[in-house]
Design a protein around this motif. Sequence first.
Motif, short mmCIF file in Angstrom:
data_model
loop_
_atom_site.label_atom_id
_atom_site.label_comp_id
_atom_site.label_asym_id
_atom_site.label_seq_id
_atom_site.Cartn_x
_atom_site.Cartn_y
_atom_site.Cartn_z
N GLY A 1 14.99 -6.87 25.93
CA GLY A 1 15.20 -7.74 27.08
C GLY A 1 15.50 -7.04 28.38
O GLY A 1 15.45 -7.66 29.45
N ARG A 2 15.81 -5.72 28.33
CA ARG A 2 16.21 -5.00 29.54
C ARG A 2 15.03 -4.23 30.13
O ARG A 2 14.29 -3.55 29.42
N LEU A 3 14.88 -4.30 31.46
CA LEU A 3 13.77 -3.66 32.15
C LEU A 3 14.01 -2.15 32.24
O LEU A 3 15.00 -1.71 32.81
N GLN A 4 13.06 -1.37 31.68
CA GLN A 4 13.19 0.08 31.66
C GLN A 4 12.35 0.77 32.74
O GLN A 4 12.57 1.95 33.02
N GLY A 5 11.39 0.07 33.31
CA GLY A 5 10.54 0.71 34.31
C GLY A 5 9.72 -0.30 35.09
O GLY A 5 9.42 -1.39 34.60
N TYR A 6 9.37 0.07 36.31
CA TYR A 6 8.49 -0.75 37.15
C TYR A 6 7.03 -0.34 36.93
O TYR A 6 6.73 0.55 36.16
N PHE A 7 6.13 -0.99 37.69
CA PHE A 7 4.71 -0.62 37.71
C PHE A 7 4.41 -0.10 39.12
O PHE A 7 4.29 -0.89 40.06
N LEU A 8 4.29 1.23 39.25
CA LEU A 8 4.25 1.84 40.58
C LEU A 8 3.04 2.75 40.77
O LEU A 8 2.67 3.51 39.88
N SER A 9 2.46 2.68 41.96
CA SER A 9 1.49 3.66 42.42
C SER A 9 2.25 4.76 43.15
O SER A 9 3.47 4.68 43.35
N THR A 10 1.54 5.78 43.58
CA THR A 10 2.19 6.84 44.35
C THR A 10 2.79 6.29 45.63
O THR A 10 3.94 6.59 45.97
N TYR A 11 2.04 5.46 46.34
CA TYR A 11 2.52 4.93 47.62
C TYR A 11 3.75 4.05 47.43
O TYR A 11 4.78 4.24 48.11
N SER A 12 3.67 3.09 46.51
CA SER A 12 4.80 2.18 46.33
C SER A 12 6.02 2.92 45.80
O SER A 12 7.16 2.61 46.16
N ALA A 13 5.80 3.94 44.96
CA ALA A 13 6.93 4.72 44.45
C ALA A 13 7.63 5.45 45.60
O ALA A 13 8.87 5.48 45.67
N ARG A 14 6.85 6.03 46.50
CA ARG A 14 7.46 6.72 47.64
C ARG A 14 8.22 5.74 48.53
O ARG A 14 9.29 6.07 49.05
N LYS A 15 7.69 4.55 48.72
CA LYS A 15 8.38 3.55 49.52
C LYS A 15 9.73 3.18 48.91
O LYS A 15 10.67 2.82 49.63
N LEU A 16 9.82 3.25 47.58
CA LEU A 16 11.04 2.87 46.88
C LEU A 16 11.93 4.07 46.56
O LEU A 16 13.00 3.90 45.96
N GLY A 17 11.47 5.27 46.89
CA GLY A 17 12.24 6.47 46.56
C GLY A 17 12.20 6.81 45.08
O GLY A 17 13.14 7.42 44.55
N LEU A 18 11.10 6.43 44.42
CA LEU A 18 10.95 6.66 42.98
C LEU A 18 9.71 7.49 42.70
O LEU A 18 9.03 7.94 43.61
N LYS A 19 9.38 7.68 41.42
CA LYS A 19 8.19 8.41 41.01
C LYS A 19 7.12 7.43 40.53
O LYS A 19 7.42 6.39 39.93
N THR A 20 5.85 7.78 40.77
CA THR A 20 4.77 6.95 40.28
C THR A 20 4.84 6.78 38.76
O THR A 20 5.25 7.70 38.04
N THR A 21 4.44 5.60 38.28
CA THR A 21 4.39 5.35 36.84
C THR A 21 2.95 5.37 36.33
O THR A 21 2.69 5.00 35.19
N GLY A 22 2.01 5.78 37.20
CA GLY A 22 0.61 5.81 36.77
C GLY A 22 -0.02 4.44 36.71
O GLY A 22 -0.89 4.18 35.88
N ASN A 23 0.41 3.55 37.62
CA ASN A 23 -0.11 2.18 37.60
C ASN A 23 -0.84 1.80 38.88
O ASN A 23 -0.95 0.61 39.21
#
Length: 455
Positions: free
Chosen positions: A323-345
């Motif tokens: 039930g707990r969220l372990q990761g988002y769905f991120l591209s390189t651009y959106s990951a940088r906007k959020l201060g995170l790493k891309t998830t290959g999505n």
Amino acid sequence: MTQSSRPLPGFSYSRAFFEDLVDSALAHAHRLGASDAGAEASEGVGLSVGVRKGELESVERNRDKSLGVTVYLGQRRGNASTSDFSRAAIEATVQAAYDIARFTAEDPAAGLPDVEDVATEIVDLDLFHPWTLDSQQATRIALSCERAAFAVDRRIGNSEGASVSAQQSHFFSAHTHGFRGGYASSRHSLSVAPIAIEGDDMQRDYWYSSMRDARQLASPEAVGRYAAERALSRLRARKIATRECPVLFESTLAAGLFGSFVHAVSGGALYRRTSFLLDSLGQSVFADHVDLDEDPFVRGGKGSSPFDDEGVRVQRRRVVDAGRLQGYFLSTYSARKLGLKTTGNAGGSHNLRLASRRTQPGDDLPAMLRKLGTGLFVIELMGQGVNLVTGDYSRGASGFWVEGGEIAYPVHEITIAGNLRQMLRGITAIGADAYTFGAKTVGSLLVDRMTVAGS
């Protein structure tokens, strides 16, 4: 002539030709002074045939090609594309992308993926199965499907038609951070939409089969029969009074329900702050017996890919655990906007499977109806009433009223409403009747309580 210099079956261009095309574009971008660049060449070929009431209605053939170029000048980005593969057109397209970048504002998040994120090992996932049929063969298959629907019952008195589609494509992509890769893929389908008529009552339903390999499609006869049975089951539908009750979503609709969740935890919605699940990482977002897994490496899977749209490596992972969220769905651009790493999505998710730890092998649809007890079983949703900013959910629906775990009668002209945050946490069961809809797999899904607005 080497294997890579020969076009694959059905295509006009070879992998080697596309590699030369992309390399020429990147070389010209370098000559112009680009700090980085990427390019992709692609080709798509297809045949679609439609019939209705025993007559051929349409034959459509498509053959598309494209070269897309992205140029970076520091943190300024420009993009242009062309369907002309001549050298002059390639250079003009690169120049157009370069000129756009020159006059675009700097964006700190812009740029190619980091070198350490780029895919270097590209596995064959068995995604290409060309279907070599002509329009006459496709027409015969579609007619067989529609005939099978009409043969089920004399009350199948009309049809919105049957269709057959055979589609295939291939591409090659590269960029200046070291990525080079591409592959061919296919997707084929068969569908029919019969109409059941009894007096003044008319009810429509449909069914389809979609696979990468046409040999794995359901038979035209099976698709036609099942579509007809679905339409017949909806005759004599009633309205019901407004109430609150548990709601069981058919597996085909359950995929759409958790698709709304995927959108809410994807990069664009998160960095624009247009999601009802902002800052939800590590938080409980589903009932505690629910898991969500992503696997890009399913052989032949509809959502399989050895890398994402940016050439970033992909990975198997558990997105939701108990039930707990372990990761988002991120591209390189959106990951940088959020201060995170891309998830290959970049380009979307890959083969998602939503499952419950409570599900037993015998939890087929009849078992799920028994779990529902008394409530609504939904088989069709209408409208776009999902607000992903607030999570508010309101859709037109039709299906069946269930009493004592058994279908009592069909219902229509109702609306189901709730809030996605409560709905996802209120999932009490997921069936073993798993169905794959696009890149999402899930069984029928039971939500503990929703508002059903009727008469």
